[in-house]
Each structure stands twice: as C-alpha cells, then as structure tokens.
Scaffold this motif. Structure first.
Motif, short mmCIF file in Angstrom:
data_model
loop_
_atom_site.label_atom_id
_atom_site.label_comp_id
_atom_site.label_asym_id
_atom_site.label_seq_id
_atom_site.Cartn_x
_atom_site.Cartn_y
_atom_site.Cartn_z
N ARG A 27 0.73 -1.29 0.03
CA ARG A 27 0.18 -0.05 -0.07
C ARG A 27 0.82 1.33 -0.12
O ARG A 27 0.47 2.20 -0.53
N ARG A 44 -6.59 4.46 -13.30
CA ARG A 44 -7.32 2.91 -13.71
C ARG A 44 -6.89 2.11 -14.64
O ARG A 44 -6.43 1.11 -14.44
N GLU A 68 -7.96 -4.10 -5.99
CA GLU A 68 -8.79 -3.22 -5.01
C GLU A 68 -8.84 -1.93 -5.81
O GLU A 68 -9.96 -1.12 -5.81
N GLY A 69 -7.74 -1.26 -6.14
CA GLY A 69 -7.57 -0.10 -6.67
C GLY A 69 -8.44 0.03 -7.98
O GLY A 69 -9.21 0.99 -8.25
N THR A 71 -11.16 -1.98 -8.78
CA THR A 71 -12.47 -1.76 -8.47
C THR A 71 -13.02 -0.51 -7.77
O THR A 71 -14.23 -0.13 -7.92
N GLN A 72 -12.18 0.00 -7.03
CA GLN A 72 -12.57 1.38 -6.07
C GLN A 72 -12.64 2.37 -6.87
O GLN A 72 -13.52 3.21 -7.04
N ALA A 73 -11.62 2.44 -8.23
CA ALA A 73 -11.69 3.58 -8.92
C ALA A 73 -12.99 3.52 -9.73
O ALA A 73 -13.11 4.52 -10.33
N LYS A 75 -16.04 2.96 -8.97
CA LYS A 75 -17.23 3.60 -8.40
C LYS A 75 -17.04 5.03 -8.32
O LYS A 75 -16.07 5.64 -8.29
N PRO A 77 -17.49 8.84 -7.22
CA PRO A 77 -17.47 9.76 -5.96
C PRO A 77 -18.70 9.85 -5.45
O PRO A 77 -19.71 10.42 -6.36
N ARG A 80 -19.62 13.55 0.71
CA ARG A 80 -19.27 12.89 2.12
C ARG A 80 -19.75 14.17 3.15
O ARG A 80 -18.91 14.23 4.23
#
Length: 89
Positions: A27, A44, A68-69, A71-73, A75, A77, A80
C-alpha cells in the motif's frame, strides 16, 4: 498506454520482486506509485496494465492492492458531508 507510462519509476515491478512483502508495504509503494504518475494519466488504466503485465500470482499483496484500486476507482465519488449536507434547503 505504454508500460513505461503506467509504471514510470518501476515501483510496481520492483514490488513483485521483493520476497515476503507485506500488504502494508504494498500500500505504501502504491501511494508512491500514484504520486509518481504524470498529471492527467488515467490511473485506472495504468493499474489495469500493471496488473496484467506484472502479476503472476493473484494472491500476491500487490496484485490484491492493484485489483482493489481498479474496483474502487470504478465507483462514482459520493458526497461526504459539508455545510450543504447539514443545512436543510
């Protein structure tokens, strides 16, 4: 995109060569890698290319971080908080 654009300093490549590398170390390397990309680079696509080119073991910690990067990218935003979230309209 070419591999030298996706991994300009060879950080991802070197992480796969380190014996016994931990998830936390991967990480940290990933963060350094992300900061080393040129502005405007599709992160990505760069992650996907590095994963396809370097990954020989899907259980390697860097493979997991890159997957993970990717798949997270993917999504979108989400908001928040902030003033608008606290104050009713």
């Amino acid at each position: 995109m070419e591999l030298r654009e996706a991994d300009p300093k060879g950080l991802i490549r070197e992480s796969y060569r380190i014996e016994g590398i931990s998830d936390a170390e991967c990480r940290s390397i990933f963060l350094d890698w992300a900061l080393s990309l040129e502005a405007g680079t599709d992160q990505r696509a760069a992650m996907r290319l590095a994963l396809e080119h370097y990954s020989t073991d899907p259980a390697h910690p860097m493979s997991l971080v890159l997957a993970e990067g990717v798949t997270q990218a993917a999504k979108a935003p989400t908001r928040r908080g902030g003033r608008t979230g606290r104050v009713s309209v």
